[in-house]
Design a protein around this motif. Structure first.
Motif, PDB file in Angstrom:
ATOM      1  N   VAL A  59       0.857  -1.178   0.000  1.00 18.93           N
ATOM      2  CA  VAL A  59       0.000   0.000   0.000  1.00 18.93           C
ATOM      3  C   VAL A  59       0.896   1.232   0.000  1.00 18.93           C
ATOM      4  O   VAL A  59       2.031   1.205   0.510  1.00 18.93           O
ATOM      5  CB  VAL A  59      -0.945  -0.005   1.229  1.00 18.93           C
ATOM      6  CG1 VAL A  59      -0.154   0.035   2.519  1.00 18.93           C
ATOM      7  CG2 VAL A  59      -1.950   1.132   1.180  1.00 18.93           C
ATOM      8  N   ILE A  61       0.993   5.041   1.336  1.00 15.36           N
ATOM      9  CA  ILE A  61       0.372   5.939   2.314  1.00 15.36           C
ATOM     10  C   ILE A  61       0.946   7.336   2.096  1.00 15.36           C
ATOM     11  O   ILE A  61       2.170   7.524   2.121  1.00 15.36           O
ATOM     12  CB  ILE A  61       0.635   5.465   3.754  1.00 15.36           C
ATOM     13  CG1 ILE A  61       0.040   4.077   3.971  1.00 15.36           C
ATOM     14  CG2 ILE A  61       0.040   6.449   4.756  1.00 15.36           C
ATOM     15  CD1 ILE A  61       0.299   3.509   5.346  1.00 15.36           C
ATOM     16  N   VAL A 166      -3.683   5.167   0.180  1.00 17.63           N
ATOM     17  CA  VAL A 166      -4.432   5.636   1.343  1.00 17.63           C
ATOM     18  C   VAL A 166      -3.849   6.973   1.769  1.00 17.63           C
ATOM     19  O   VAL A 166      -2.616   7.116   1.882  1.00 17.63           O
ATOM     20  CB  VAL A 166      -4.372   4.621   2.501  1.00 17.63           C
ATOM     21  CG1 VAL A 166      -5.097   5.159   3.729  1.00 17.63           C
ATOM     22  CG2 VAL A 166      -4.971   3.289   2.083  1.00 17.63           C
ATOM     23  N   ILE A 188      -9.890   7.209  -3.359  1.00 20.28           N
ATOM     24  CA  ILE A 188      -8.752   7.039  -2.456  1.00 20.28           C
ATOM     25  C   ILE A 188      -9.244   7.261  -1.038  1.00 20.28           C
ATOM     26  O   ILE A 188      -9.694   8.360  -0.697  1.00 20.28           O
ATOM     27  CB  ILE A 188      -7.612   8.027  -2.799  1.00 20.28           C
ATOM     28  CG1 ILE A 188      -7.066   7.750  -4.195  1.00 20.28           C
ATOM     29  CG2 ILE A 188      -6.491   7.916  -1.767  1.00 20.28           C
ATOM     30  CD1 ILE A 188      -5.999   8.718  -4.640  1.00 20.28           C
ATOM     31  N   PRO A 189      -9.206   6.241  -0.172  1.00 25.31           N
ATOM     32  CA  PRO A 189      -9.681   6.417   1.213  1.00 25.31           C
ATOM     33  C   PRO A 189      -8.788   7.398   1.976  1.00 25.31           C
ATOM     34  O   PRO A 189      -7.581   7.512   1.727  1.00 25.31           O
ATOM     35  CB  PRO A 189      -9.596   5.012   1.804  1.00 25.31           C
ATOM     36  CG  PRO A 189      -9.487   4.093   0.642  1.00 25.31           C
ATOM     37  CD  PRO A 189      -8.799   4.861  -0.444  1.00 25.31           C
ATOM     38  N   THR A 190      -9.410   8.082   2.931  1.00 22.67           N
ATOM     39  CA  THR A 190      -8.701   9.062   3.758  1.00 22.67           C
ATOM     40  C   THR A 190      -8.949   8.735   5.224  1.00 22.67           C
ATOM     41  O   THR A 190     -10.090   8.483   5.631  1.00 22.67           O
ATOM     42  CB  THR A 190      -9.180  10.484   3.449  1.00 22.67           C
ATOM     43  OG1 THR A 190      -9.019  10.741   2.048  1.00 22.67           O
ATOM     44  CG2 THR A 190      -8.373  11.501   4.235  1.00 22.67           C
ATOM     45  N   ILE A 191      -7.869   8.769   5.999  1.00 26.13           N
ATOM     46  CA  ILE A 191      -7.947   8.544   7.446  1.00 26.13           C
ATOM     47  C   ILE A 191      -7.618   9.854   8.142  1.00 26.13           C
ATOM     48  O   ILE A 191      -6.530  10.419   7.945  1.00 26.13           O
ATOM     49  CB  ILE A 191      -6.975   7.441   7.894  1.00 26.13           C
ATOM     50  CG1 ILE A 191      -7.285   6.130   7.175  1.00 26.13           C
ATOM     51  CG2 ILE A 191      -7.056   7.230   9.397  1.00 26.13           C
ATOM     52  CD1 ILE A 191      -6.279   5.036   7.473  1.00 26.13           C
ATOM     53  N   LEU A 246     -15.574   6.752   2.229  1.00 22.86           N
ATOM     54  CA  LEU A 246     -14.163   6.388   2.234  1.00 22.86           C
ATOM     55  C   LEU A 246     -13.380   7.226   3.227  1.00 22.86           C
ATOM     56  O   LEU A 246     -12.154   7.367   3.099  1.00 22.86           O
ATOM     57  CB  LEU A 246     -13.571   6.569   0.829  1.00 22.86           C
ATOM     58  CG  LEU A 246     -14.191   5.709  -0.273  1.00 22.86           C
ATOM     59  CD1 LEU A 246     -13.554   6.032  -1.627  1.00 22.86           C
ATOM     60  CD2 LEU A 246     -14.035   4.235   0.028  1.00 22.86           C
ATOM     61  N   ILE A 261      -5.921   1.512   8.926  1.00 26.77           N
ATOM     62  CA  ILE A 261      -5.304   1.352   7.609  1.00 26.77           C
ATOM     63  C   ILE A 261      -5.839   0.098   6.920  1.00 26.77           C
ATOM     64  O   ILE A 261      -6.043   0.081   5.692  1.00 26.77           O
ATOM     65  CB  ILE A 261      -3.775   1.301   7.754  1.00 26.77           C
ATOM     66  CG1 ILE A 261      -3.245   2.656   8.252  1.00 26.77           C
ATOM     67  CG2 ILE A 261      -3.102   0.931   6.443  1.00 26.77           C
ATOM     68  CD1 ILE A 261      -1.764   2.679   8.529  1.00 26.77           C
ATOM     69  N   ALA A 264      -9.235   1.025   5.494  1.00 26.75           N
ATOM     70  CA  ALA A 264      -9.055   1.832   4.291  1.00 26.75           C
ATOM     71  C   ALA A 264      -8.490   0.998   3.148  1.00 26.75           C
ATOM     72  O   ALA A 264      -8.880   1.157   1.980  1.00 26.75           O
ATOM     73  CB  ALA A 264      -8.136   3.013   4.600  1.00 26.75           C
ATOM     74  N   PHE A 265      -7.569   0.090   3.462  1.00 27.71           N
ATOM     75  CA  PHE A 265      -7.013  -0.804   2.446  1.00 27.71           C
ATOM     76  C   PHE A 265      -8.109  -1.680   1.844  1.00 27.71           C
ATOM     77  O   PHE A 265      -8.143  -1.911   0.624  1.00 27.71           O
ATOM     78  CB  PHE A 265      -5.928  -1.667   3.093  1.00 27.71           C
ATOM     79  CG  PHE A 265      -5.298  -2.663   2.171  1.00 27.71           C
ATOM     80  CD1 PHE A 265      -4.225  -2.308   1.380  1.00 27.71           C
ATOM     81  CD2 PHE A 265      -5.788  -3.959   2.090  1.00 27.71           C
ATOM     82  CE1 PHE A 265      -3.634  -3.230   0.529  1.00 27.71           C
ATOM     83  CE2 PHE A 265      -5.210  -4.880   1.242  1.00 27.71           C
ATOM     84  CZ  PHE A 265      -4.128  -4.515   0.457  1.00 27.71           C
ATOM     85  N   ALA A 268     -10.200   0.399  -0.538  1.00 27.92           N
ATOM     86  CA  ALA A 268      -9.479   0.727  -1.772  1.00 27.92           C
ATOM     87  C   ALA A 268      -9.314  -0.494  -2.670  1.00 27.92           C
ATOM     88  O   ALA A 268      -9.458  -0.404  -3.903  1.00 27.92           O
ATOM     89  CB  ALA A 268      -8.118   1.324  -1.428  1.00 27.92           C
TER      90      ALA A 268
END
Length: 714
Positions: A59, A61, A166, A188-191, A246, A261, A264-265, A268
């Motif tokens: 992944v 980041i 991510v 694209i996921p966001t944390i 996301l 993560i 989010a992974f 994605a």
């Protein structure tokens, strides 16, 4: 997302005076880092080639939200330490590319203060530094467009097209809302890391309020309201309208960053490659060692229907290579098979190192084969399993070896081989001999337990198995290995003892031994114990007598305590309190007169009870008691009344044959005679008392008879 800086002229226009590189500040980095200057076309191409040469990450980041100096915020030490530890662990366990990161994020700020500070003024410099399995890319925020362009170009290739990206929002700035919405539109996921900045906290509060279906957002102080009302409304509307949310919220220290993560992974990878989502998600969880997360969300009784056997086997190979024993057990539980894996797995992953092939430790398992893929299925399975076993032993994955061996044929021989390997290592390596000794005993115990279970099910087949040669482990025999190990745990096993009986007494005798022979064996074993029965009986009887005596003594003492008896100081006898005064007065007078008839004999009950018991009282104690009694009665004259009584009885029985001699003999015992009445007395006190009232008249019987008849009525 902002447009990329596509040409070198645009980069030069941004900050033309800061393109010079301070070499001295970069010398503090580790020697394996790579530095690229984007002002040169050669370095730009070299940067792309460098990324392509590196192994593909699981992944990518990207850190966002750290551009604005006005919104910089120093989080609490607990949040900062939790984030550093989590990122450091993730980069050690799995392969990720951390874009726009700093060495401070992974806890390496100790020698990176000056270079990081200088690099902020050099937007043309990109530093790529390997950290464990991962890559750390450090660059200025103005170079962000160029990095995005390079990543997009790489994703056009098939190898990079399935790598998820991510975004990780830290601190936050005024453009954070726009960046998050752009990333969501690009799937694209966001944390959002809550607690790292004011804007990040405000955005996290909006997400939590919408998820919990609250209509109002929790109010903040005036210092934290850095987002405009338009941005807040825009962000809230985007989250509410977007069905595939996301955006994830994570607070370091309270929530697990690696689990965020993973979520989010998962989001994605479902968008990028939905066909292999199970494999990639579980493989990433295996590398992060998140067994609890995998059991809750990835592989359980509800999701197993979506899995295929090939997917389970591929994940099993990843778990074996990662030495993730908990995941291996989980996959075996839901149907993964080593036999199926041997047909589709890559044998090159389990090849033995060249310097170990000819070693004594692994020569039992190594087979020189040209191409394993050209073998038939049966031989390929055996070769794959043998190489897998040897690879696990060589890397000292003992827990993995135990998990694999129990699911293979000839598991007992496998356990014995591992024990033999540990024994050889224990003899050659003295530094770690304790660890090898522990595992040697552990695998010997495993082998003994398996033998016991087989022996309980089928005795004859288990005994025959000991002499059979193993097909999987190149003709190894269990008895030969047990003989080489010389283990008490194995030799004392029921199966081995039964096999020894067949060798000593014969197979026919072992099967058909009669009842009389068993009785004879029992008698031989029990007869020596019978010799001790009389001795034990005598000891028990003596103990019983002693206990009864002590019990009586205790009862007597208890009775004395209950009656409250007090001891006479003269004769040592015990009386109640109301009779003690009268007794002491009489006892004192009798002591003064020294009269044998008045002074009572001191009776020792203990001496009477213990007399004749050799084990309870010694001869010296008896003599001391006897002397003590003699000392108490030595001042009294011996009257010999028993002898006189016996003489009188003899005279009566003999019909007065010799009365004179007996009477003369008896009269000699009274030496004191009264001169008035001629009566004789034994003691001087007696005659003195008699003479005071003696009148010389011996007709006492007549006087007494007259006195007795005074009261008679005629």
């Amino acid at each position: 997302m902002p447009k990329y800086i596509s040409t070198q002229d645009e980069i030069e226009q941004t900050n033309g005076s800061t393109f010079s590189l301070v070499v001295k500040s970069l010398n503090t980095f580790s020697t394996n880092y790579r530095r690229f200057n984007l002002t040169y076309n050669d370095d730009e191409q070299a940067f792309c080639d460098y990324l392509l040469r590196e192994s593909l990450p699981n992944v990518i980041i990207k850190i966002i939200g750290t551009n604005n100096e006005q919104t910089k915020y120093s989080p609490r030490a607990s949040i900062q330490n939790a984030f550093q530890q989590s990122m450091c662990t993730i980069m050690e366990q799995t392969n990720i590319w951390l874009l726009n990161g700093t060495r401070e994020m992974i806890g390496l700020v100790d020698y990176d203060k000056n270079p990081t500070k200088d690099n902020e003024l050099q937007p043309n410099i990109i530093i790529c530094e390997p950290f464990e399995k991962s890559q750390l890319l450090i660059y200025h925020t103005t170079t962000d467009r160029f990095i995005d362009k390079i990543i997009c170009q790489m994703q056009q290739q098939e190898a990079f097209s399935r790598i998820p990206i991510v975004a990780l929002l830290m601190q936050g700035d005024t453009s954070s809302v726009t960046d998050i919405i752009d990333y969501n539109n690009k799937h694209i996921p966001t944390i959002i890391l809550k607690g790292t900045g004011f804007i990040a906290n405000q955005l996290a509060a909006i997400c939590e309020s919408i998820e919990s279906e609250h209509k109002t957002i929790r109010t903040r102080s005036s210092n934290e309201k850095l987002l405009s009302e338009i941005d807040v409304h825009k962000f809230s509307h985007h989250i509410s309208a977007n069905k595939n949310n996301l955006i994830f919220v994570c607070q370091p220290g309270k929530d697990e960053i690696d689990e965020s993560i993973l979520r989010a992974f998962r989001s994605a990878i479902r968008i990028i490659d939905n066909s292999r989502v199970h494999i990639k998600e579980l493989n990433f969880a295996i590398q992060l060692n998140k067994i609890d997360y995998a059991q809750r969300y990835i592989l359980n009784h509800n999701t197993i229907i979506d899995w295929t056997n090939d997917e389970l086997d591929v994940c099993l190979e990843t778990a074996i290579l990662s030495n993730a024993v908990s995941f291996v057990e989980l996959l075996f539980k839901y149907g993964a098979s080593l036999q199926r894996l041997a047909l589709i797995g890559n044998v090159d992953h389990f090849q033995i190192k060249p310097d170990k092939k000819n070693s004594r430790e692994v020569e039992f398992a190594v087979e020189t084969l040209s191409l394993v893929t050209h073998l038939d299925s049966d031989r390929r399975i055996k070769t794959y399993l043998r190489l897998l076993f040897c690879w696990s032993v060589e890397n000292e994955y003992f827990e993995l070896v135990a998990s694999i061996c129990t699911r293979l044929e000839d598991s007992i021989i496998a356990m014995l081989l591992v024990s033999q390997w540990c024994q050889l290592k224990e003899q050659n390596d003295s530094t770690t001999s304790n660890d090898y000794r522990k595992y040697r005993k552990l695998f010997q115990t495993y082998a003994a337990d398996i033998l016991d279970r087989y022996y309980e099910d089928s005795e004859e087949e288990t005994i025959e198995f000991l002499s059979e040669k193993s097909i999987l482990y190149q003709d190894q025999e269990a008895l030969v290995l047990i003989d080489d190990l010389c283990s008490k745990t194995l030799v004392s096993n029921k199966c081995i003892q039964s096999f020894a009986n067949t060798l000593w007494y014969g197979k026919h005798f072992h099967r058909d031994r009669n009842f009389l022979w068993e009785i004879l064996v029992w008698l031989v074993c029990i007869f020596p114990l019978l010799l001790f029965i009389p001795f034990i009986r005598n000891r028990i009887l003596q103990w019983d007598k002693t206990e009864k005596t002590e019990q009586r003594r205790n009862n007597f003492r208890n009775n004395e305590q209950i009656l409250n008896l007090q001891k006479c100081l003269i004769c040592n006898r015990h009386f109640t309190q109301n009779r003690l005064i009268e007794h002491e007065r009489a006892c004192k007078e009798s002591k003064k007169l020294h009269l044998n008839s008045l002074h009572r004999y001191h009776y020792d009950s203990q001496l009477h009870r213990w007399k004749g018991l050799d084990y309870s009282i010694s001869t010296t104690q008896l003599n001391s008691k006897h002397k003590e009694l003699q000392s108490l009665t030595k001042h009294f004259l011996q009257t010999h009344w028993r002898e006189k009584h016996q003489q009188f009885q003899n005279v009566v029985k003999g019909q007065y044959n010799h009365p004179a001699d007996d009477l003369i003999q008896s009269s000699n015992d009274r030496p004191y005679q009264c001169s008035l009445c001629q009566r004789k007395f034994a003691t001087e006190n007696a005659i003195t008392k008699h003479q005071k009232g003696c009148t010389g008249n011996r007709q006492i019987g007549v006087q007494s008879r007259n006195i007795r008849n005074k009261n008679v009525k005629y």
